[in-house]
Design a protein around this motif. Structure first.
Motif, PDB file in Angstrom:
ATOM      1  N   SER A 126       0.854  -1.188   0.000  1.00 35.68           N
ATOM      2  CA  SER A 126       0.000   0.000   0.000  1.00 35.68           C
ATOM      3  C   SER A 126       0.885   1.232   0.000  1.00 35.68           C
ATOM      4  N   GLU A 127       0.270   2.353  -0.361  1.00 32.18           N
ATOM      5  CA  GLU A 127       1.014   3.600  -0.351  1.00 32.18           C
ATOM      6  C   GLU A 127       1.540   3.900   1.051  1.00 32.18           C
ATOM      7  N   ARG A 128       0.667   3.670   2.020  1.00 31.01           N
ATOM      8  CA  ARG A 128       1.052   3.973   3.404  1.00 31.01           C
ATOM      9  C   ARG A 128       2.276   3.144   3.816  1.00 31.01           C
ATOM     10  N   GLU A 129       2.248   1.846   3.464  1.00 25.65           N
ATOM     11  CA  GLU A 129       3.374   0.993   3.850  1.00 25.65           C
ATOM     12  C   GLU A 129       4.666   1.407   3.111  1.00 25.65           C
ATOM     13  N   ALA A 130       4.495   1.863   1.871  1.00 25.14           N
ATOM     14  CA  ALA A 130       5.673   2.348   1.136  1.00 25.14           C
ATOM     15  C   ALA A 130       6.255   3.581   1.829  1.00 25.14           C
ATOM     16  N   PHE A 131       5.379   4.496   2.242  1.00 28.17           N
ATOM     17  CA  PHE A 131       5.839   5.695   2.957  1.00 28.17           C
ATOM     18  C   PHE A 131       6.522   5.320   4.271  1.00 28.17           C
ATOM     19  N   GLU A 132       5.916   4.349   4.997  1.00 28.17           N
ATOM     20  CA  GLU A 132       6.485   3.966   6.291  1.00 28.17           C
ATOM     21  C   GLU A 132       7.874   3.365   6.111  1.00 28.17           C
ATOM     22  N   ALA A 133       8.034   2.575   5.060  1.00 27.87           N
ATOM     23  CA  ALA A 133       9.338   1.952   4.816  1.00 27.87           C
ATOM     24  C   ALA A 133      10.376   2.999   4.395  1.00 27.87           C
ATOM     25  N   ILE A 134       9.934   3.939   3.557  1.00 26.13           N
ATOM     26  CA  ILE A 134      10.828   5.018   3.110  1.00 26.13           C
ATOM     27  C   ILE A 134      11.427   5.752   4.312  1.00 26.13           C
TER      28      ILE A 134
ATOM     29  N   MET B   1      -4.210  -4.319  11.045  1.00 28.70           N
ATOM     30  CA  MET B   1      -5.054  -3.143  11.295  1.00 28.70           C
ATOM     31  C   MET B   1      -6.517  -3.536  11.085  1.00 28.70           C
ATOM     32  N   SER B   2      -7.351  -3.155  12.050  1.00 33.81           N
ATOM     33  CA  SER B   2      -8.755  -3.571  11.908  1.00 33.81           C
ATOM     34  C   SER B   2      -9.477  -2.673  10.911  1.00 33.81           C
ATOM     35  N   LYS B   3     -10.424  -3.265  10.231  1.00 29.63           N
ATOM     36  CA  LYS B   3     -11.184  -2.532   9.224  1.00 29.63           C
ATOM     37  C   LYS B   3     -12.464  -1.985   9.849  1.00 29.63           C
ATOM     38  N   ILE B   4     -12.879  -0.869   9.361  1.00 34.05           N
ATOM     39  CA  ILE B   4     -14.102  -0.247   9.878  1.00 34.05           C
ATOM     40  C   ILE B   4     -15.209  -0.411   8.838  1.00 34.05           C
ATOM     41  N   PRO B   5     -16.359  -1.029   9.223  1.00 35.48           N
ATOM     42  CA  PRO B   5     -17.457  -1.128   8.257  1.00 35.48           C
ATOM     43  C   PRO B   5     -18.105   0.242   8.077  1.00 35.48           C
ATOM     44  N   LEU B   6     -18.480   0.534   6.840  1.00 37.42           N
ATOM     45  CA  LEU B   6     -18.978   1.877   6.542  1.00 37.42           C
ATOM     46  C   LEU B   6     -20.086   1.784   5.498  1.00 37.42           C
ATOM     47  N   GLN B   7     -21.223   2.414   5.813  1.00 35.54           N
ATOM     48  CA  GLN B   7     -22.311   2.475   4.833  1.00 35.54           C
ATOM     49  C   GLN B   7     -22.664   3.936   4.574  1.00 35.54           C
ATOM     50  N   PHE B   8     -22.895   4.237   3.322  1.00 36.64           N
ATOM     51  CA  PHE B   8     -23.389   5.579   2.981  1.00 36.64           C
ATOM     52  C   PHE B   8     -24.092   5.504   1.638  1.00 36.64           C
ATOM     53  N   ARG B   9     -24.700   6.619   1.239  1.00 33.58           N
ATOM     54  CA  ARG B   9     -25.330   6.655  -0.080  1.00 33.58           C
ATOM     55  C   ARG B   9     -24.341   7.285  -1.058  1.00 33.58           C
ATOM     56  N   PHE B  18     -15.499  -1.731   3.696  1.00 35.35           N
ATOM     57  CA  PHE B  18     -14.646  -1.765   4.888  1.00 35.35           C
ATOM     58  C   PHE B  18     -13.443  -0.879   4.626  1.00 35.35           C
ATOM     59  N   VAL B  19     -13.189   0.038   5.529  1.00 38.42           N
ATOM     60  CA  VAL B  19     -12.037   0.917   5.335  1.00 38.42           C
ATOM     61  C   VAL B  19     -11.057   0.784   6.498  1.00 38.42           C
ATOM     62  N   ASP B  20      -9.779   1.052   6.188  1.00 37.37           N
ATOM     63  CA  ASP B  20      -8.780   1.168   7.255  1.00 37.37           C
ATOM     64  C   ASP B  20      -9.017   2.489   7.971  1.00 37.37           C
ATOM     65  N   GLY B  21      -8.726   2.504   9.282  1.00 39.38           N
ATOM     66  CA  GLY B  21      -8.815   3.772  10.000  1.00 39.38           C
ATOM     67  C   GLY B  21      -7.879   4.784   9.356  1.00 39.38           C
ATOM     68  N   GLY B  22      -8.348   5.993   9.201  1.00 36.13           N
ATOM     69  CA  GLY B  22      -7.488   7.013   8.608  1.00 36.13           C
ATOM     70  C   GLY B  22      -7.638   7.150   7.107  1.00 36.13           C
ATOM     71  N   THR B  23      -8.386   6.229   6.483  1.00 40.91           N
ATOM     72  CA  THR B  23      -8.603   6.331   5.034  1.00 40.91           C
ATOM     73  C   THR B  23      -9.428   7.573   4.739  1.00 40.91           C
ATOM     74  N   ASN B  24      -9.024   8.336   3.730  1.00 41.28           N
ATOM     75  CA  ASN B  24      -9.836   9.493   3.396  1.00 41.28           C
ATOM     76  C   ASN B  24     -10.912   9.134   2.371  1.00 41.28           C
ATOM     77  N   LEU B  25     -11.881  10.014   2.259  1.00 46.02           N
ATOM     78  CA  LEU B  25     -13.026   9.728   1.406  1.00 46.02           C
ATOM     79  C   LEU B  25     -12.623   9.602  -0.061  1.00 46.02           C
ATOM     80  N   LEU B  26     -11.618  10.350  -0.466  1.00 47.10           N
ATOM     81  CA  LEU B  26     -11.171  10.278  -1.858  1.00 47.10           C
ATOM     82  C   LEU B  26     -10.683   8.867  -2.197  1.00 47.10           C
ATOM     83  N   VAL B  27      -9.849   8.319  -1.341  1.00 47.00           N
ATOM     84  CA  VAL B  27      -9.336   6.962  -1.565  1.00 47.00           C
ATOM     85  C   VAL B  27     -10.483   5.956  -1.490  1.00 47.00           C
ATOM     86  N   ALA B  28     -11.396   6.138  -0.538  1.00 53.50           N
ATOM     87  CA  ALA B  28     -12.528   5.212  -0.401  1.00 53.50           C
ATOM     88  C   ALA B  28     -13.372   5.207  -1.674  1.00 53.50           C
TER      89      ALA B  28
END
Lengths: 532, 158
Positions: A126-134, B1-9, B18-28
């Motif tokens: 993942s991008e995050r893991e690449a950044f962490e390794a960097i 890392m635990s995943k967070i279940p997420l529902q939206f329209r 399911f998203v990782d904590g800290g994932t932004n909406l753009l990536v999602a």
């Protein structure tokens, strides 16, 4: 509304205009407004990995040691790529047309020459893991004195930026350390001019700042080839550059591009494709390498800075009789396209004016700054800025209207230009006349009646006697061969990992131009010939 | 890392990921939903090309934590067309050459839609204000402003 001046160049046009003057929809507009245009980064591939690079924190330093032990153990890391993993880790972009020596590694090996130079690449899940390794890579630097000013870089004893060019200046045709233009006797004309004006002009580097950052996704195909989605502005340039760096035939790659999220010249340097493809080769998985915004702004190549000294001689009646220019183009740490920019700089230094005595020296200089690249009219823009500022000052000096001053000195059809090409299809006079009219700027009748097609040629078509400078002309050694020739690469700093593959059948050499084969002619064959 | 279940329209359709904590909406949106219309330009709220509507309000998806949109309604450019037909704003952008490289266009269109949804007949200044968070490097903004004004006044070809 668009205004067509059909009276200009009327005899050179068949006037069979079908499209000009009416709106036509762009073929990519529907994709843009619906968000369905495919940019390189809009491809989501199964099992895609992410590549990030470690960049130099130093402007100039020897690399003592690169410690990756901690990074190797970092979660999600698939592969660490060092300079020694790059098959041909030294390249210069214009080697594709046999212009200049290979001087830039894909990943720095022994030394870094600008802040932000890539040293090491890490491919992770993942991008995050690449950044962490960097962040866990430790680079031990031995800082070296750096030079950031073009004139300082040319002084004796200046730190050597780029060992390929030990005098910190690009060497043209293996002989000349700058571009020179000599036409007539500028010194004699300056001595007899009524006024002499000497000025210094300077332009900073300019970042293109495209909304989409540079990037590429490379994926192994099932037929042994690699599909590469890229932001490049110069697709075939990138294909050939990757073939050279990765030492494989160019038909190994299927490049897909064409939809570019803003380029402006900042996406011609093949910055991301070679490492993305190498990552895909070494992992067997699709690999994405995309610049973050900081990388784009800080380390993406800008328009190169220029410093220009102009000394002009002008007569009381407004005629410019001599121009002497010394200019420095800041290439940054590597050549890329700046050697070509300096050629354009030299060609344009008289501007669109007929000046009987011109003397120009233009240097393409290496400094410990970010390598420069293409941007609209690079090499010409700063020179034109300097020249036009100078024109206003000269007009003021002789008490002439600046518009009339330009018309008086404008080149006309049939005039000889300082680089010994006849001026054709000139239209500066008409441009100034229209500009004056639009701006309601009064110009006198004689200038309103002037024409580019009148009063040119004749004595203005002659090449004036030009003093020769006594200096030995060393014979030019043979040109460096490109990878097409499969000659051994002599300049790599690291031995290749394995012997180069046996030569495949080389393609026939490109047709030689019939004109003298100097750089400018070759360029015109690449970038299109000038309008005749 | 635990995943967070997420529902939206998402453009009127319920989605669950399911998203990782800290994932932004753009990536999602791009990587988990597969909606490639919001673009990455800076990741730091500077360019506006990732703009989306959250419950009708304009937001930068790169600075929005995905987990904060649970139960809310997200609109992107992917949902702007009206059946097979272009939205009047899309039509106006095409007619007025309001896109060149096209990379800022998704964000521009969402900013324009947010404006017209709450103010159907904005002044020129209000249009400029509405797109002031969106950077365009090609057009010089004038064609974009003209397109939005044309869409607002209904001066759009069918």
């Amino acid at each position: 509304m668009l205004e067509l001046r059909k009276d200009i160049f009327a005899d050179e046009r068949d006037d069979n205009l079908k499209e000009i003057g009416k709106g036509t929809q762009r073929q990519d507009m529907l994709g843009h407004v619906t968000g369905t245009s495919n940019y390189f980064n809009d491809h989501k591939l199964q099992g895609m990995l992410h590549l990030k690079v470690v960049r130099s924190t130093q402007a100039h330093a020897r690399i003592r040691r690169i410690d990756t032990t901690e990074a190797e153990r970092s979660a999600g890391v698939r592969r660490i790529i060092r300079g020694t993993d790059v098959p041909v880790n030294l390249n210069t972009l214009l080697s594709l047309i046999n212009f200049g020596k290979d001087d830039e590694p894909s990943l720095a090996v022994d030394k870094v020459r600008y802040k932000g130079e890539p040293i090491l690449a890490i491919v992770a899940d993942s991008e995050r893991e690449a950044f962490e390794a960097i962040a866990k890579v430790k680079v031990d630097y031995e800082p070296l004195p750096a030079v950031f000013d073009v004139e300082d870089a040319l002084k004796p004893g200046a730190p050597v930026v780029n060992e390929t060019y030990p005098k910190n200046a690009f060497i043209y045709h293996d002989v000349y350390d700058h571009q020179r233009l000599r036409f007539g006797d500028a010194d004699a004309a300056l001595a007899s001019a009524d006024h002499v004006l000497e000025q210094r002009y300077q332009m900073s580097p300019i970042e293109h700042a495209p909304t989409e950052t540079n990037g590429a996704i490379a994926a192994p195909d099932t037929n042994g080839r690699y599909v590469v989605y890229t932001s490049t502005q110069a697709l075939f340039f990138s294909v050939d550059t990757c073939a050279k760096i990765l030492d494989v035939p160019s038909n190994t790659f299927h490049f897909i591009g064409g939809t570019v999220g803003g380029g402006f010249g900042g996406k011609v340097d093949t910055l991301t494709e070679p490492l993305a493809i190498l990552g895909a080769m070494l992992t067997g998985r699709p690999v994405r390498y995309v610049f973050g915004r900081e990388e784009e702004m800080q380390y993406g190549p800008p328009r190169g800075a220029e410093r220009i000294y102009i000394k002009d001689g002008v007569m009381r009646d407004g005629r410019i009789v001599a121009r002497k220019i010394r200019a420095y183009f800041d290439s940054g740490a590597y050549t890329r396209l700046s050697s070509y920019a300096a050629v354009k700089c030299a060609a344009h230094l008289p501007g669109p004016y007929t000046i009987p005595n011109v003397y120009g020296d233009v240097y393409c200089v290496f400094t410990n700054r970010t390598p420069a690249t293409a941007m609209r009219g690079f090499g010409v823009t700063a020179m034109d800025f300097a020249i036009e500022c100078q024109m206003d000052k000269l007009a003021n000096l002789v008490g002439m209207d600046p518009m009339e001053f330009r018309i008086l000195n404008a080149y006309r059809d049939g005039d000889m230009k300082a680089h010994r090409r006849e001026a054709k299809n000139t239209a500066l006079i008409e441009c100034v006349q229209v500009a004056a009219e639009k701006a309601k700027w009064p110009i006198r009748d004689e200038f309103r009646r002037a024409s580019s097609r009148k009063d040119g040629g004749g004595s203005r078509a002659a090449i004036p006697p030009t003093p020769t400078e006594s200096r030995a002309r060393p014979a030019a050694p043979a040109q460096q061969r490109t990878s097409y020739d499969r000659a051994p690469v002599t300049a790599t700093r690291e031995p290749p990992r394995e012997p180069p593959p046996p030569p495949t059948t080389p393609p026939p050499p490109p047709p030689r131009p019939s004109a003298p084969s100097h750089g400018a002619t070759r360029f015109s064959s690449v970038f299109g010939t000038r309008r005749r | 890392m635990s995943k967070i279940p997420l529902q939206f329209r998402h453009n009127g359709r319920d989605v669950a990921i399911f998203v990782d904590g800290g994932t932004n909406l753009l990536v999602a949106l791009r990587e988990l939903i597969g909606d490639m219309t919001p673009k990455f330009g800076c990741g730091q709220g500077g360019c506006g090309t990732c703009s989306v509507l959250i419950d009708g309000e304009l937001h930068l998806s790169c600075l929005t934590l995905a987990e904060t949109v649970a139960g809310r309604s997200i609109e992107t450019l992917d949902g702007m067309k009206q059946g097979p037909n272009l939205h009047p704003l899309q039509r106006a952008f095409a007619d007025h050459f309001a896109a060149q490289c096209g990379y800022c266009t998704p964000g521009m269109l969402m900013a324009a839609k947010a404006l017209l949804d709450r103010n159907p007949s904005p002044s020129r200044d209000e249009v400029i204000e509405a797109i002031s968070g969106n950077i365009c490097r090609c057009t010089g903004y004038e064609p974009i402003i003209n397109a939005i004004l044309a869409a607002a006044s209904g001066r759009v070809s069918a």
